[in-house]
Design an enzyme around this catalytic site. Structure first.
Site, PDB file in Angstrom:
ATOM      1  N   LEU A  19       0.823  -1.205   0.000  1.00  0.00           N
ATOM      2  CA  LEU A  19       0.000   0.000   0.000  1.00  0.00           C
ATOM      3  C   LEU A  19       0.856   1.255   0.000  1.00  0.00           C
ATOM      4  O   LEU A  19       0.353   2.358   0.072  1.00  0.00           O
ATOM      5  CB  LEU A  19      -0.915  -0.004   1.226  1.00  0.00           C
ATOM      6  N   ARG A  20       2.170   1.059  -0.042  1.00  0.00           N
ATOM      7  CA  ARG A  20       3.039   2.221  -0.002  1.00  0.00           C
ATOM      8  C   ARG A  20       2.811   3.133  -1.205  1.00  0.00           C
ATOM      9  O   ARG A  20       2.936   4.350  -1.108  1.00  0.00           O
ATOM     10  CB  ARG A  20       4.499   1.787   0.052  1.00  0.00           C
ATOM     11  N   GLY A  21       2.471   2.516  -2.341  1.00  0.00           N
ATOM     12  CA  GLY A  21       2.226   3.294  -3.544  1.00  0.00           C
ATOM     13  C   GLY A  21       1.095   4.291  -3.339  1.00  0.00           C
ATOM     14  O   GLY A  21       1.244   5.483  -3.596  1.00  0.00           O
TER      15      GLY A  21
END
Lengths: 556, 334
Positions: free
Chosen positions: B272-274
């Site tokens: 989910l870093r994107g």
């Protein structure tokens, strides 16, 4: 002047300019083998008004940046700080620059970029075209000196009595800057440092000749000295008015001034190109490689060698300092200290026990070979099964036995039907590989592209685990299934070529074995695309195949 | 030390400049990776950035630039309690730096002369609350990369060696630059960088000439050159300060979040870093531009730099990841 005399003249001129502005010009790469000729160049380098100091490529951080002198501190119980190499302003003479580790090159680049006190002379003894001074350094140094033949008698560069000025006071017209930038583009030099260094060289040249405003000769000399050795393509003729880079849209809004500008400068530009052409090294055409085809010929006979001070096969130990990063070789250290014991005991009768000085310390060194990974990509399609999948299997088994003997890693990819499948991820188990291989069924289409793609993924995976992969493709070459799994012969071929190009981009050594009944021209082309070897096997048996493969892999 | 080339005088390279300004506005975005050929002004831009960063308040003599006296680590034995304004630290981590220099080690000087066990802080301590710059980051040795991965994630440096047991805060913005031809970056480290930009030499002759002219003018007379760009520098610096203050007030509606998620799913980026980086950098951009809320346009502008390094590699796509992101953005946000 002959070409040789010309090259010596350029070398001397470069050094004279360096003597005027050593820091601004960064320095020079001297590409020559150790010889009286190089000594002649080194003697001339004495003209640089900075103390010349030699730096070996294996210099430690402490020597570079300075540190506490451990042994002196211990014996005097006062802090003795050693001044590092970078402390004083020096002309650094980097010996054996072709062996310069990337880490040192990065530190030197940082120092050249952030401080204003050093000048670097890189002595490059590289024998092969792909062995040389690290590009990160070469890019920052103005001159690349490699005179040919024997030194000629020095002719005075400037008429006697010309007073040299301070290069900082010389002014250079804006059009000269534009000329140099444009010329750099034409010569295929992408780095913007090149035209900058050339402009500084032009100023130094003007200063050398006592001009306070740089003239055309100065720009011309700078182009020949700084830009010519960096050229990656021959300048295009100005007459065909189509530059190979499409004109960017921004140029259109002020298109009118641009046009008039170029027209004014055309003669200048042409003369500059002529000057550069004269200074291009004679073997330039040979060393010019079309973009994208440069490729290091890395041997596949064994893994790539890496120096390491932690693991691997031991190398002779070396004198060194204990800096926390390396390990002491105790036996060698004692051996080095042994002969001195009587003398040292006399000097310090108050100390009992062994007398060991820091100069005795020997450091362990190891050479690590990264393991080789053989990736077999086997065609198990119906057409291949008809010809001789069995023979191919036999050959692979023999190769596996060899791989086991040399502790290579092996991986097996088969392609049949609609896609490729990894039968065996990289491992060292001979038994498992044999089992999987024997169970490999034949039949179906030939999704060659998919097999190549899987091989590429495996190459990447192997590299990330520190292995050195080689790819061995065994097929009959009748690609008839496209990447998306549809049976389409034309599309399948295009896909195969694309995938082969993608695989080539990973620089992996490869070998194509043609196991069809008649050698396939298409496979030869595929081998060419892969830049690998091609072996056709009309009626060969497993032993012959295995012999051919080991010969091909070991020959490199 | 050479004076740094002014940031505002860098010609072109809008992506790189924008990425750096965004991390200055919101350090939580997580740093910038600049990949490009030699001589394209990568390091120039990073060093120029230092002059733009607003100064920080730190306790005098504190090795980790703590903001308050209470935050000073015990081991520093710092007796000063006054604070002062100091420029945001921008620390260089050279290749081949030893572990000792990076994480800190036993202070040999004190150990030898006074027989005391003391900790000598390393580069990570000095970079706290500032920037850590690694040139040629793709050539960094693996054991240093491992150290960085952990510290960059946790924001804390833990030293357990030579009888020392010490921890100190190490929150920094990681800035890396490198030449992709010389080696790839490990995906784990790649992921730690919030934004990534690819730079190349300007292809337009006029632009190239302008670069050379400015650099030449700077080398000839740095003082005059700096004076000429002082106003522009001050403008950007003020804009960053204003944007920092405004950051918390920028609003977003759920549609923007949906867009973020849809983009990341379409591109197949892991984790989910994107999404988080995309949202943060879009917010920073909105704050910098003075807009009250995040719009699709902001997402569109930051998507290439926030996502292009998070794609799975497709060896058959020659177009480059930037183009792939642009294509997906066009179709998702159509």
């Amino acid at each position: 002047m002959t070409q040789e005399a010309e090259s010596w003249h350029r070398a001397r001129l470069s050094i004279a300019l360096l003597a005027l502005d050593p820091v601004g010009l960064g320095g020079a790469v001297v590409r020559m083998r150790a010889s009286p000729m190089r000594d002649a160049v080194l003697t001339e380098l004495q003209a640089i008004p900075l103390p010349l100091k030699k730096m070996p490529p294996n210099i430690s951080d402490e020597q570079l940046y300075g540190s506490i002198d451990l042994s002196a501190t211990l014996s005097t119980s006062q802090i003795i700080v050693l001044k590092g190499f970078f402390y004083n302003s020096t002309a650094i003479l980097l010996t054996m620059a072709e062996r310069c580790p990337i880490a040192l090159a990065a530190k030197l680049s940082l120092e050249l970029d952030t401080t204003d006190k050093h000048c670097l002379i890189a002595l490059d003894e590289g024998a092969d075209p792909d062995e040389g001074c690290p590009p990160a350094l070469a890019d920052r140094l103005a001159f690349h000196i490699s005179p040919q033949g024997r030194p000629t008698a020095p002719t005075p560069l400037v008429p006697a009595g010309t007073p040299a000025l301070d290069p900082a006071g010389v002014s250079l017209g804006e059009d000269a800057l534009e000329d140099l930038t444009q010329l750099a583009v034409q010569l295929g030099i992408d780095s913007l440092r090149a035209p900058l260094l050339a402009s500084r060289a032009a100023k130094a040249h003007a200063a050398l000749f006592g001009r306070s405003v740089a003239a055309f000769e100065d720009v011309e000399a700078a182009a020949a000295l700084v830009l010519a050795p960096r050229a990656t393509q021959l300048p295009q003729d100005e007459h065909d008015d189509t530059p190979d880079t499409p004109p960017p849209p921004e140029a259109e809004q002020d298109g009118e001034d641009n046009d008039t500008d170029t027209q004014q400068e055309l003669p200048d530009g042409d003369m500059l190109i002529a000057a550069v052409k004269a200074a291009l090294p004679p073997d330039i055409l040979g060393s010019l490689v079309p973009a994208g085809t440069s490729r290091n010929a890395q041997g596949a006979g064994a893994g790539q060698k890496r120096k390491s001070n932690r693991r691997g096969r031991p190398l002779p130990s070396q004198p060194g300092r204990l800096d926390g990063a390396n390990r002491i070789d105790l036996v060698a250290t004692l051996r080095a200290a042994a002969p001195w014991q009587p003398i040292r005991r006399e000097q310090r009768p108050d100390v009992s026990g062994l007398h060991i000085r820091s100069s005795d310390i020997r450091i362990k060194r190891f050479q690590e070979r990264s393991d080789r990974l053989l990736i077999f990509v086997v065609d198990a399609s119906g057409s291949a099964a008809v010809s001789r999948l069995g023979e191919a299997k036999g050959a692979i088994e023999l190769l596996l036995a060899q791989a086991y003997a040399t502790r290579d890693h092996v991986s097996l990819i088969a392609f049949r039907g609609t896609e490729a499948e990894v039968l065996l991820p990289p491992n060292k188990s001979l038994v498992q590989t044999k089992k999987r291989l024997a169970a490999l069924p034949g039949g179906g289409g030939t999704p060659l592209a998919s097999g190549l793609l899987e091989a590429r993924a495996m190459v990447d995976a192997g590299r990330s685990k520190g292995l050195t992969p080689s790819v061995i493709l065994i097929t009959d070459g009748r690609a008839n299934v496209a990447l998306d799994g549809t049976p389409n012969r034309a599309q399948a071929r295009t896909d195969a070529t694309r995938c082969a190009t993608a695989l080539t981009a990973t620089n992996v050594p490869s070998l194509v074995i043609d196991m069809s009944n008649r050698p396939q021209a298409g496979l030869k082309d595929l081998a060419k695309t892969l830049q690998g070897d091609y072996i056709a096997l009309p009626r060969a048996d497993a032993h012959k195949l295995s012999a051919a493969v080991s010969a091909s892999l070991d020959a490199r | 030390m050479k004076t740094a080339f002014p940031f505002s005088a860098i010609v072109g390279q809008t992506d790189m400049k924008q990425a750096m300004i965004l991390t200055a506005v919101d350090p939580a975005i997580g740093g910038v990776l600049v990949f490009g050929d030699r001589g394209t002004g990568k390091s120039t831009a990073v060093r120029a950035l230092a002059a733009l960063l607003p100064p920080i308040t730190a306790v005098k003599g504190c090795p980790v630039n703590s903001e308050t006296v209470d935050a000073c680590p015990d081991w520093s034995e710092n007796t000063q309690s006054e604070t002062h304004e100091r420029p945001t630290p921008v620390i260089d981590l050279p290749l081949g730096a030893t572990e000792d220099r990076v994480v800190g080690a036993l202070d040999i000087e004190r150990a030898l002369t006074r027989g005391e066990k003391a900790f000598e802080p390393g580069l990570l301590a000095r970079a706290n609350r500032g920037y850590l710059y690694i040139d040629e980051v793709n050539l960094l040795e693996d054991h240093i990369v491992d150290l960085l991965l952990d510290v960059a994630q946790s924001g804390e440096n833990v030293v357990e060696r030579e009888g020392l047991s010490i921890r100190h805060p190490a929150r920094f913005v990681l800035v890396g630059s490198g030449n992709p031809e010389e080696g790839e970056l490990r995906p784990q480290l790649l992921d730690r960088f919030g934004l990534s930009v690819e730079v190349r030499s300007p292809q337009d002759i006029g632009e190239r000439v302008e670069v050379i002219k400015r650099r030449d003018a700077f080398d000839t007379d740095p003082a005059a050159f700096l004076a000429a760009y002082a106003a522009e520098e001050a403008r950007i610096r003020d804009a960053i300060t204003v944007a920092k203050a405004r950051l918390g007030k920028v609003t977003q509606d759920d549609a923007v979040l949906t867009d973020c998620a849809a983009l990341c799913i379409a591109l197949g980026s892991d984790g989910l870093r994107g999404e988080l980086t995309l949202l943060r950098s879009a917010r920073a951009l909105a704050a910098y531009r003075g807009d009250p809320a995040i719009t699709r346009q902001h997402l569109r502008d930051v998507a290439p730099i926030a996502l292009s390094h998070r794609l799975r590699r497709d060896p058959l796509d020659d177009a480059g990841s930037g183009t792939r992101v642009a294509r997906t953005v066009d179709s998702v946000l159509a």
